[in-house]
Scaffold this motif. Structure first.
Motif, PDB file in Angstrom:
ATOM      1  N   LYS A  90      39.106  40.309  40.540  1.00  8.66           N
ATOM      2  CA  LYS A  90      39.624  40.023  41.866  1.00  8.66           C
ATOM      3  C   LYS A  90      40.232  38.630  41.869  1.00  8.66           C
ATOM      4  O   LYS A  90      39.614  37.664  41.446  1.00  8.66           O
ATOM      5  N   LYS A 107      42.333  35.642  44.188  1.00  4.30           N
ATOM      6  CA  LYS A 107      42.633  35.248  45.555  1.00  4.30           C
ATOM      7  C   LYS A 107      43.221  33.837  45.567  1.00  4.30           C
ATOM      8  O   LYS A 107      42.792  32.979  44.810  1.00  4.30           O
ATOM      9  N   ASP A 138      33.677  33.679  49.435  1.00  3.54           N
ATOM     10  CA  ASP A 138      34.424  34.927  49.248  1.00  3.54           C
ATOM     11  C   ASP A 138      34.123  35.611  47.920  1.00  3.54           C
ATOM     12  O   ASP A 138      33.962  36.837  47.858  1.00  3.54           O
ATOM     13  N   LEU A 139      34.062  34.805  46.853  1.00  4.81           N
ATOM     14  CA  LEU A 139      34.004  35.383  45.511  1.00  4.81           C
ATOM     15  C   LEU A 139      32.673  35.177  44.802  1.00  4.81           C
ATOM     16  O   LEU A 139      32.429  35.796  43.768  1.00  4.81           O
ATOM     17  N   ALA A 162      39.522  33.435  40.740  1.00  2.00           N
ATOM     18  CA  ALA A 162      39.315  34.833  40.337  1.00  2.00           C
ATOM     19  C   ALA A 162      37.859  35.067  40.000  1.00  2.00           C
ATOM     20  O   ALA A 162      37.107  34.134  39.701  1.00  2.00           O
ATOM     21  N   ASP A 180      35.354  38.394  38.074  1.00  2.00           N
ATOM     22  CA  ASP A 180      35.241  39.754  37.556  1.00  2.00           C
ATOM     23  C   ASP A 180      34.473  40.596  38.562  1.00  2.00           C
ATOM     24  O   ASP A 180      33.428  40.189  39.058  1.00  2.00           O
ATOM     25  N   SER A 181      34.989  41.822  38.858  1.00  2.00           N
ATOM     26  CA  SER A 181      34.294  42.704  39.788  1.00  2.00           C
ATOM     27  C   SER A 181      34.234  44.092  39.197  1.00  2.00           C
ATOM     28  O   SER A 181      35.243  44.735  38.965  1.00  2.00           O
ATOM     29  N   GLU A 193      32.646  47.687  39.880  1.00  2.43           N
ATOM     30  CA  GLU A 193      31.999  48.532  40.877  1.00  2.43           C
ATOM     31  C   GLU A 193      31.168  49.601  40.197  1.00  2.43           C
ATOM     32  O   GLU A 193      31.610  50.269  39.254  1.00  2.43           O
ATOM     33  N   GLN A 243      48.872  44.170  43.426  1.00  2.00           N
ATOM     34  CA  GLN A 243      47.739  43.924  42.549  1.00  2.00           C
ATOM     35  C   GLN A 243      48.183  43.725  41.099  1.00  2.00           C
ATOM     36  O   GLN A 243      47.683  42.849  40.392  1.00  2.00           O
TER      37      GLN A 243
END
Length: 365
Positions: free
Chosen positions: A2, A4, A21-22, A53, A55-56, A58, A83
């Motif tokens: 991610k 931003k 946020d992150l 940034a 790492d995300s 899911e 993206q």
């Protein structure tokens, strides 16, 4: 991953937003100053653009033997393009920029903070220092020596108001616990008035608990050719004030006793008339623990203490306690002493000179 972008007023604001946020695992990929707003090039504001940034990954619950879901034909193509564009920019910047973890500071910043902790600078002061220190680092990418120079300037600006003007009132008293060098310090200040300013001075001592203290002050009085009056009670003290009225400055020595005894301060109040034309210095030794210095200050807080004097500067390599006391109590430092010489080993406190001393042992790693 991610990514931003943030446009903020300072690096500290950016770091707070990024953490919110992150999370703590985020990394700062790029930062730069930009100009925003304005009209025809006028009235613009300087902001910071920060790209971060994280790492995300899911975690999805997948049913056993179930077929993977068909991709949605209604996916937002513009969102996907955005993206992909940000991902390409991320890959390009990662190859050029050093990633900085929000969980630990860059090495030059760590070096500076580690040195300040060795000097026993209070964490409350360091918490105020860290945001502007980090902002300066991210904007200018200095090495450790350059960052330390900036840090010295920060301390000077923060504590400039702690300097004292250097003018005595008619009556000057020193108070404090035993062993901090009150009598010697008083003699140094008196000698400066006589030798440097050609003032008429007199000594009064209320320290009748130690014969050696009276004899010591008698020796200084003899050398300076000035009178000394010994006071055993409040009546003696008031009489001494009348007898010394014609002198420019009257220096008053007090007994040094166990500061943990409240009776000591009560006796001082009974003996000495703390009036408007009396200036009181609390004497503290830089060799003492900060916790003891704070306890001493709290004990004497019921007296009208005007400024602080710090002794034994030459007997310690860790001088952060002076800054800690000024920070916590908003007091001014009047003098520091660095030896037994009278009057040469006493100096009017100057924050820039003191900070140079504090950082004198700094060595880049």
């Amino acid at each position: 991953m991610k990514v931003k972008k943030y446009v903020v007023g300072s690096m500290s604001q950016a770091m707070k937003a990024i953490r919110s946020d992150l999370g703590e695992e985020a990394v700062i990929l790029h930062s730069k100053q930009i100009q925003t707003g304005g009209f025809l090039g006028l009235f613009t504001k300087t902001k910071m653009e920060v790209l971060a940034a994280v790492d995300s990954v899911e975690k999805r619950n997948v049913k056993k033997n179930s077929a993977p879901p068909e991709p949605s034909m209604e996916a937002d193509s513009s969102f996907m393009k955005q993206q992909l564009s940000e991902l390409n920019a991320l890959i390009s910047q990662m190859s050029q920029m050093q990633k900085v973890s929000l969980g630990s500071y860059p090495k030059p910043v760590e070096n500076v903070l580690a040195y300040l902790r060795l000097q026993e600078i209070d964490e409350a002061i360091l918490e105020n220092l860290e945001p502007p220190l980090l902002e300066y680092y991210y904007l200018h990418r200095p090495n450790s020596n350059q960052l330390m120079k900036w840090t010295q300037s920060w301390f000077v600006n923060q504590f400039k108001a702690s300097e004292w003007s250097g003018s005595f009132k008619k009556y000057v008293s020193v108070v404090g616990p035993t062993g901090v060098g009150k009598t010697t310090t008083l003699a140094k200040l008196a000698a400066k008035c006589v030798l440097e300013h050609n003032q008429k001075i007199a000594f009064i001592t209320t320290d009748t608990y130690r014969i050696s203290a009276i004899e010591q002050l008698k020796t200084y009085a003899s050398i300076l050719n000035v009178p000394l009056t010994v006071c055993y009670n409040g009546v003696d003290f008031k009489k001494a004030l009348v007898e010394t009225e014609a002198y420019d400055v009257i220096f008053i020595d007090t007994a040094g006793r166990n500061f943990l005894e409240q009776q000591y301060v009560s006796d001082l109040k009974e003996m000495i008339t703390f009036q408007e034309d009396l200036q009181t210095f609390l004497v503290l030794a830089l060799t003492s623990k900060v916790s003891d210095m704070k306890a001493i200050y709290e004990r004497f807080a019921s007296l009208p203490v005007n400024q602080l004097i710090f002794t034994k500067r030459d007997e310690t390599t860790q001088k952060g306690s002076l800054l800690n006391m000024l920070y916590h109590y908003g007091q001014q430092a009047a003098f520091t002493t660095n030896g037994q010489g009278v009057p040469e080993d006493v100096s009017l406190f100057k924050i820039e000179e003191f900070i140079d001393d504090v950082f004198g042992d700094w060595k880049d790693e």
